[in-house]
Write a protein that holds these residues in place. Sequence first.
Motif, short mmCIF file in Angstrom:
data_model
loop_
_atom_site.label_atom_id
_atom_site.label_comp_id
_atom_site.label_asym_id
_atom_site.label_seq_id
_atom_site.Cartn_x
_atom_site.Cartn_y
_atom_site.Cartn_z
N THR A 187 12.99 55.27 -18.60
CA THR A 187 13.97 56.36 -18.65
C THR A 187 15.20 56.03 -19.48
O THR A 187 15.85 56.94 -20.00
CB THR A 187 14.42 56.76 -17.24
OG1 THR A 187 14.97 55.61 -16.58
CG2 THR A 187 13.24 57.29 -16.43
N SER A 225 21.30 58.83 -12.51
CA SER A 225 20.20 59.72 -12.86
C SER A 225 20.53 61.11 -12.33
O SER A 225 20.90 61.27 -11.17
CB SER A 225 18.87 59.22 -12.29
OG SER A 225 18.97 59.04 -10.89
N PRO A 231 19.80 60.62 -18.46
CA PRO A 231 20.39 59.36 -18.01
C PRO A 231 21.91 59.37 -18.10
O PRO A 231 22.51 60.25 -18.73
CB PRO A 231 19.79 58.34 -18.99
CG PRO A 231 19.47 59.13 -20.22
CD PRO A 231 19.10 60.50 -19.74
#
Length: 324
Positions: A187, A225, A231
């Motif tokens: 991520t 998050s 992000p």
Amino acid sequence: MSLAFVNALECKEPHSDEIWAVAWTANNTAVSASADGTVKQWDSASGQVSMSRPPHNLAIVSLSVSPDGKFALYNGLDGTTWLWDLQADTVVGRHESYDRSAVQGAEPSWSVSLNPNGATYAGTSSSGNVNIYSANPDSFGARQAILTSGRSRHGMDCVHSPDGTRVALSNEAGQVFIFDLESQALTSTYSSHAMCVRSLAWSSDGQLLLTASDDKRLILHDVRSTPSGKPGSGAVATLTGHSSWVLSTSISPDGRLAASGSADKTVKVWDLSARAAVSTLQESGEVWSVAWSPKPPAPGTAGAFITGGQDGHVRWWRSAGTGA
């Protein structure tokens, strides 16, 4: 502002070689892993050894303790991983991650991290992957997933987020990666450092990640998050002051302070909101590991932490108040 910390206690039977990892458990004990091949549990009131494991023939390079203080996961230089039940003083899991005769493409683990939920653990490898293994004693070491960073560089450290939903990886090239464990997706990638990142520390709320590097810096990252999956903003502060490699770091349970150990033979305590060092403590050798007490500090105090390093001693440091 400055903070004073005193060396309140020192272990009574030091390791015969360097300590490469320490942890302070929820049961107010300390656990240390050493290049002498041993892992020891210490009484934090007396500094005496309460339990120890027979020495491995190679150094123990990584250590991770469960949030409830019941289990310690540790890993040897050869990639042998053990799960130690600290209540029963027995090893309930052992895995030879290097054994390619058992698993095709097996990768020797370096750094290991026990998921806070206790069901799995993560291990870094020289290929840049994070391998997810079963932590269940009945199937300990069975590989369940491979998380790929896309960079074939040695994984130096991996640490789970406090809620167990993510795992962070750092490598020898200075990059940091965050994976979501449910989706097994990469991520976030951060290239904040120019040199090896040896240590990672999450804040207790999982919103910040502190990285410690051979470039003599620590960098604080916003890794929140969001529901949309976007992000956090990444690097938000750089902490400078060490004169050599920063080998270890840990964030206090209330998120106010961080501690760092360095090859310059000092420990620094940092005020994260002020982005400044508020205490510098001298040790006799390189400081390979620091760990805060998981117990929140009492009102008006700055808490306590332990250190371990080149001289084989575990030391307990406690807040002694504030100064101008």
